[in-house]
Design a protein around this motif. Structure first.
Motif, short mmCIF file in Angstrom:
data_model
loop_
_atom_site.label_atom_id
_atom_site.label_comp_id
_atom_site.label_asym_id
_atom_site.label_seq_id
_atom_site.Cartn_x
_atom_site.Cartn_y
_atom_site.Cartn_z
N THR A 1 0.49 -1.37 -0.43
CA THR A 1 -0.01 0.35 0.22
C THR A 1 0.27 1.64 0.07
OG1 THR A 1 -1.23 -1.43 1.68
CG2 THR A 1 -1.72 0.92 1.30
N MET A 2 2.32 1.56 0.97
CA MET A 2 2.67 2.18 1.14
C MET A 2 3.89 2.19 -0.15
SD MET A 2 5.93 3.21 3.10
CE MET A 2 6.39 2.49 1.64
N GLY A 3 3.63 1.58 -0.49
CA GLY A 3 4.97 1.01 -2.15
C GLY A 3 3.88 1.47 -3.03
N VAL A 4 3.02 0.98 -3.44
CA VAL A 4 1.46 2.35 -4.59
C VAL A 4 1.03 3.35 -4.29
CG1 VAL A 4 -0.54 2.45 -5.72
CG2 VAL A 4 1.29 -0.22 -5.12
N ALA A 5 1.31 3.89 -3.11
CA ALA A 5 1.02 5.69 -2.72
C ALA A 5 2.27 6.10 -2.72
CB ALA A 5 0.20 5.19 -0.89
N LEU A 6 3.00 5.70 -2.60
CA LEU A 6 4.09 6.74 -2.70
C LEU A 6 4.57 6.90 -4.12
CD1 LEU A 6 6.73 7.65 -0.61
CD2 LEU A 6 7.94 6.05 -0.77
N LEU A 7 4.58 5.87 -5.05
CA LEU A 7 5.12 6.24 -6.53
C LEU A 7 3.71 6.11 -7.49
CD1 LEU A 7 7.33 3.14 -6.46
CD2 LEU A 7 8.36 5.36 -6.03
N LEU B 1 -1.37 9.27 4.25
CA LEU B 1 -2.07 8.08 5.64
C LEU B 1 -1.18 6.79 5.24
CD1 LEU B 1 -4.92 7.84 6.66
CD2 LEU B 1 -5.90 7.36 4.62
N PHE B 2 -0.82 6.50 4.38
CA PHE B 2 -0.38 5.30 4.08
C PHE B 2 1.55 5.23 3.87
CE2 PHE B 2 -4.04 4.42 2.65
CZ PHE B 2 -4.63 3.05 3.24
#
Length: 494
Positions: free
Chosen positions: A38-44, A208-209
């Motif tokens: 989730t964090m990876g997708v949100a960040l990129l 958020l993530f």
């Protein structure tokens, strides 16, 4: 012929390479404890700005698939799940690694993840167009009921019903900030022009993530890192594959089914699959001692969810899990609205996503098997260096989309909110999905009431509307009733 033409962009070197890069990045992110898919997708997501829809979305899907698979690495080598989806893999993965068979455990996890992912990808390409065809008949009332159903599932599956409901209500309230969708009246903007269209979705997701995870990682830095198990070997044995046949098929189907249900996720699928594999096994006593079918059951299920969760997202506009909720940010950046109309207006994107999901799963297998000997070294990356890199990516990503300083405040605000929710056991996923479903529910409710002259009975009288409202009531009160019935049976005198 049209389908083949739509798949052609996937074979372009730059698209091919970016999907491979996304999968590789996802595996590395998922392998490191605390960094989730989730964090990876949100960040990129901001990186996809300027890419073609097929290239950008498939890169994010590659991160998603790679990230869910990568979670098994630290589960097996550190006894620490890299992602919540791999928590059940610890039960049999770590005991096998402790016996000196870490490579065999990682190989079994890679094969199982690939089989689960490919089966779910076939279901995605087959079922999503059929579901979208049905959804084309939906009106405002049906979409309102569908959004309400999605919200109730999130609340009931957050572990704690009350905390899940509070997080969902908070998400709906936050989604009301900005201009009224029907009358255009400003709400809760406090005169700040940057909030006129509501909180920017992508900076909110990054906060958020991703930023919230940085705060959590800073708290954990003082703790001693667990020892990494050395890796030898790579492939599961023939006996492992024979023992795991049933677990692989069952896990893939369970993961696909659960992924289609909005608001669930990989974690739920892997635990249910593990329990079913043990229950149906002739040797249930071997589960938990380093038994290959235990790894096969969890990893086939959690990776099957990845492709299956795209079905409600693409066909209905309802995210299947929290990562696909974040993926909606990627669709919005491309100017695409998920839902049945996407199949009519952008069939090239839909077919490109179907093909990209297959491609990303194959890349996951190739990279997974190739990296098994070096996974132990990846886990030794200094945590401080990693945390600093994430902070820099957060600020660049949040600011680069609109070049608006208000987006930075939004990211920091949501980062603090996400950290607080994580600390006190509230679901960030419930809040995120409520942010998406809240506006959909409000606009369809008000549009439908205008069409029916404020007649609530006429609004909810359609068969599809009643069906989804019934499902909403069942998902909200079903677990509570089942719990009371179970307690009543326990206390019933013989």
């Amino acid at each position: 012929m049209e389908t083949i033409a739509y798949l052609a962009p996937l074979l372009q070197p730059q698209v091919f390479g970016i999907i491979a890069l996304g999968v590789l990045g996802g595996i590395l992110i998922g392998a490191l404890p605390g960094l989730t898919a989730t964090m990876g997708v949100a960040l990129l997501i901001p990186l996809t700005f300027g890419m073609s829809p097929v290239m950008g979305l498939n890169m994010l899907i590659g991160i998603y698939i790679g990230g869910i698979y990568g979670g098994c690495v630290s589960s097996i080598l550190l006894r620490t799940p890299g992602t919540p989806a791999s928590a059940a893999t610890v039960l049999d993965g770590y005991p096998m690694a402790a016996r000196g068979e870490a490579g065999r455990a990682l190989g079994m996890a890679t094969v199982a993840s690939t089989i689960g992912g490919l089966i779910a990808a076939v279901v995605l390409a087959t079922l999503a167009p059929q579901l979208a065809g049905i959804a084309l008949k939906f009106g405002a009332a049906e979409y309102f009921a569908l959004a309400l159903f999605g919200l109730t599932i999130i609340a009931s599956l957050s572990g704690d019903l009350l905390k899940g409901a509070i997080a969902g209500v908070l998400g709906i309230l936050i989604s009301t900030v900005g201009a009224d969708p029907i009358a255009g009246v400003m709400r809760y903007t406090f005169g700040i022009q940057g909030f006129a269209s509501g909180f920017a979705f992508t900076p909110a997701l990054i906060g958020l993530f991703a930023l919230s995870e940085v705060f959590t990682q800073i708290e954990r830095m003082a703790k001693q890192e667990p020892a990494v198990v050395l890796v030898k070997g790579r492939w599961p044995s023939r006996q492992d594959m024979r023992d795991s046949k049933g677990a692989l098929v069952r896990g893939s189907l369970i993961g696909t089914l659960i992924g289609i249900i909005p608001g669930t996720g990989s974690g739920t699928a892997s635990w249910i699959s593990y329990n079913e594999a043990r229950r149906s096994s002739k040797t249930p006593e071997k589960f938990g001692t380093g038994y290959a079918p235990g790894i096969a059951a969890t990893e086939s299920a959690n990776n099957a969810v990845c492709a299956a969760a795209l079905i409600p997202l693409l066909a209905l506009g309802i995210p299947g899990d929290v990562v696909t909720a974040v993926l909606m940010g990627g669709l919005m950046i491309q100017g695409l609205a998920p839902g049945p109309m996407l199949f009519q207006t952008n069939p090239d994107v839909i077919v490109g996503i179907f093909g990209g999901t297959f491609l990303a799963t194959i890349f996951m297998f190739v990279f997974g098997m190739a990296l098994i000997p070096v996974f132990a070294r990846i886990l030794m990356v200094p945590r401080r260096l990693l945390t600093m890199s994430i902070v820099i990516f957060c600020y660049i990503g949040a600011f680069s989309i609109n070049l608006n300083p208000v987006d930075l405040y939004t990211m920091v605000g949501f980062g603090v909110l996400g950290w607080g929710m994580q600390k006190f056991g509230f679901s960030q996923a419930a809040l995120c999905i409520a942010l998406i479903l809240g506006p959909m529910m409000e606009s369809n409710l008000r549009r439908g009431m205008l069409q029916t002259g404020d007649n609530i009975l006429a609004f909810i009288s359609g068969p599809i509307t009643l069906f989804f409202l019934g499902l909403a009531l069942f998902s909200l009160f079903g677990p509570v009733i089942a719990r009371h019935l179970a307690q009543a049976r326990i206390h019933k005198p013989n």
